[in-house]
Design a protein around this motif. Structure first.
Motif, PDB file in Angstrom:
ATOM      1  N   ASP A 257       6.764   5.422   9.291  1.00 44.97           N
ATOM      2  CA  ASP A 257       6.171   4.309   8.549  1.00 44.97           C
ATOM      3  C   ASP A 257       4.900   3.889   9.266  1.00 44.97           C
ATOM      4  O   ASP A 257       4.946   3.450  10.426  1.00 44.97           O
ATOM      5  CB  ASP A 257       7.148   3.131   8.470  1.00 44.97           C
ATOM      6  N   VAL A 258       3.743   4.043   8.586  1.00 42.30           N
ATOM      7  CA  VAL A 258       2.444   3.763   9.209  1.00 42.30           C
ATOM      8  C   VAL A 258       1.611   2.884   8.281  1.00 42.30           C
ATOM      9  O   VAL A 258       1.934   2.693   7.094  1.00 42.30           O
ATOM     10  CB  VAL A 258       1.684   5.073   9.508  1.00 42.30           C
ATOM     11  N   ASP A 259       0.538   2.367   8.836  1.00 43.65           N
ATOM     12  CA  ASP A 259      -0.374   1.534   8.063  1.00 43.65           C
ATOM     13  C   ASP A 259      -1.225   2.401   7.135  1.00 43.65           C
ATOM     14  O   ASP A 259      -1.408   3.598   7.367  1.00 43.65           O
ATOM     15  CB  ASP A 259      -1.267   0.736   9.007  1.00 43.65           C
ATOM     16  N   TRP A 260      -1.765   1.773   6.105  1.00 45.03           N
ATOM     17  CA  TRP A 260      -2.559   2.508   5.106  1.00 45.03           C
ATOM     18  C   TRP A 260      -3.822   3.128   5.701  1.00 45.03           C
ATOM     19  O   TRP A 260      -4.361   4.081   5.139  1.00 45.03           O
ATOM     20  CB  TRP A 260      -2.942   1.568   3.949  1.00 45.03           C
ATOM     21  N   TRP A 261      -4.327   2.596   6.804  1.00 44.95           N
ATOM     22  CA  TRP A 261      -5.607   3.059   7.332  1.00 44.95           C
ATOM     23  C   TRP A 261      -5.481   4.342   8.157  1.00 44.95           C
ATOM     24  O   TRP A 261      -6.473   4.860   8.635  1.00 44.95           O
ATOM     25  CB  TRP A 261      -6.252   1.973   8.196  1.00 44.95           C
ATOM     26  N   LEU A 262      -4.280   4.878   8.302  1.00 47.38           N
ATOM     27  CA  LEU A 262      -4.130   6.095   9.098  1.00 47.38           C
ATOM     28  C   LEU A 262      -4.764   7.284   8.370  1.00 47.38           C
ATOM     29  O   LEU A 262      -4.460   7.534   7.196  1.00 47.38           O
ATOM     30  CB  LEU A 262      -2.648   6.388   9.341  1.00 47.38           C
ATOM     31  N   PRO A 263      -5.608   8.060   9.048  1.00 49.15           N
ATOM     32  CA  PRO A 263      -6.119   9.298   8.441  1.00 49.15           C
ATOM     33  C   PRO A 263      -5.033  10.375   8.432  1.00 49.15           C
ATOM     34  O   PRO A 263      -4.712  10.959   9.470  1.00 49.15           O
ATOM     35  CB  PRO A 263      -7.297   9.679   9.345  1.00 49.15           C
TER      36      PRO A 263
END
Length: 383
Positions: A257-263
């Protein structure tokens, strides 16, 4: 009185001498077989396994024939011969069981289980072991039945039992219902190829390897060295997972589960770099996909492959640790967070403008690679 003592001791002395001669003869034959079978494992196993039971059978038969011929007038003759006959029956069953073990080991020696592709060998081992156990049980029952039939009283009882066999059979069937169910379930497992010795299974929410299959229970060696004992009917009446039914290679998933800004493309490349640095990966599957996107975060799934279940477990732990470390060091802002701000402000270092969206094989499970296309055909069929 003296004649009585002589009549008693003379046949016993003859029987003792005959027994010693029989022992010497068996010992001589045993040595000859060992010498002749130096180049044959079958002959060596046959000589070693059958040595003791053959000694008993030959000695007891020699004593039986000797006493029967020399002790005509002895009062103890009938009782002695009856007792000797009972022991002969038991030792004969022992000899047959020993010969059966030799035949089993000879048959199983042609199917090695210490090779990578051992599915057929494990199936043969399971079936041969189950057949041997059934045969040994049948021989034990038959030997006990033959022993009982040597008693005249047992023959009379047997006649009355046969007369009421219908009622007794109903009672026995009701009493032994669970036992018979497990016995037939064991035979079904052995010949249906649903589970074999050495299979990796998930049963009762436990992951382990099938260690033993008997007519009444199955022993599962759990990964933490516990032993799970289950009735054989459990595997025929309820579902379970068999991870080595056709092949030991498996796929495993690791979720993040990561933030939307992760490339995502960078994380996909880092996943492959990490897999190429470990010998746990078999080189088949390296896929990173966005499987869910909610209002506060997105969920990524890293799909990897390994040769077997133990390697897959270690590989999943390695991938989890490797990517968590990479996220913490390279993109700490992409760690999961709860948003409270309102607005359209975008961090300076993260922008979607000009970001390249990749569609290589590391982003697809059922296409692009040879393994992916084969997996797709397994679920959808050929075009």
């Amino acid at each position: 009185m003296r004649e009585t003592v002589v009549d008693t001791l003379a046949p016993l002395g003859v029987a003792l001498g005959v027994a010693l001669l029989a022992l010497l003869a068996v010992h001589f034959v045993h040595k000859v077989l060992l010498r002749a079978g130096r180049q044959s494992k079958f002959v060596t196993d046959l000589a070693n396994r059958s040595h003791r039971p053959v000694q008993w059978v030959v000695v007891l038969c020699s004593v039986y024939l000797s006493v029967r011929s020399t002790a005509d007038g002895a009062s103890w003759r009938h009782t002695f011969l009856h007792l000797d006959q009972l022991i002969i029956i038991g030792t004969a069953a022992w000899l047959l069981a020993a010969l059966l073990v030799v035949a089993e080991e000879t048959a199983l020696s042609r199917f090695r289980t210490d090779v990578p592709d051992n599915r057929t060998a494990r199936r043969v081992h399971t079936q041969v072991v189950m057949v041997r156990r059934v045969t040994v049980a049948v021989m034990a029952v038959l030997a006990a039945a033959v022993m009982l039939m040597t008693f005249p009283q047992a023959r009379l009882v047997g006649t009355s039992v046969l007369a009421s066999a219908g009622f007794a059979g109903i009672l026995a069937g009701l009493a032994a219902q669970s036992v018979l169910r497990n016995v037939f379930a064991g035979l079904q497992l052995a010949f249906s190829d649903a589970v074999r010795l050495g299979d990796v299974v998930i049963v009762e929410n436990e992951w382990g390897r099938v260690q033993e299959i008997t007519l009444s229970y199955v022993v599962v060696h759990i990964w933490d060295d516990r032993r799970l004992i289950l009735p054989t009917s459990r595997f025929t009446e309820r579902p379970f997972e068999n991870w080595t039914r056709t092949d030991s290679a498996l796929l495993g998933a690791v979720n993040f589960d990561v933030d939307w800004w992760l490339p995502v493309a960078e994380m996909r490349e880092e996943l492959r770099r990490g897999l190429e640095s470990t010998d746990l990966w078999d080189g088949r599957v390296s896929v990173l996909q966005v499987i869910e996107a909610t209002g506060s975060a997105m969920r990524l799934r890293a799909l990897v492959s390994a040769q077997d279940a133990p390697r897959l477990w270690d590989l999943r732990c390695f991938v989890r640790e490797h990517l968590v470390t990479w996220l913490r060091d390279a993109h700490p802002a992409a760690l999961p967070r709860l948003r409270a701000e309102v607005g359209s402000a975008m961090p300076v270092h993260a922008t979607l403008t000009g970001q390249t969206v990749t569609t290589d094989s590391d982003s697809r499970v059922f296409s692009h690679s040879v393994d992916g296309r084969a997996r797709a055909e397994a679920f959808t069929g050929r075009e």
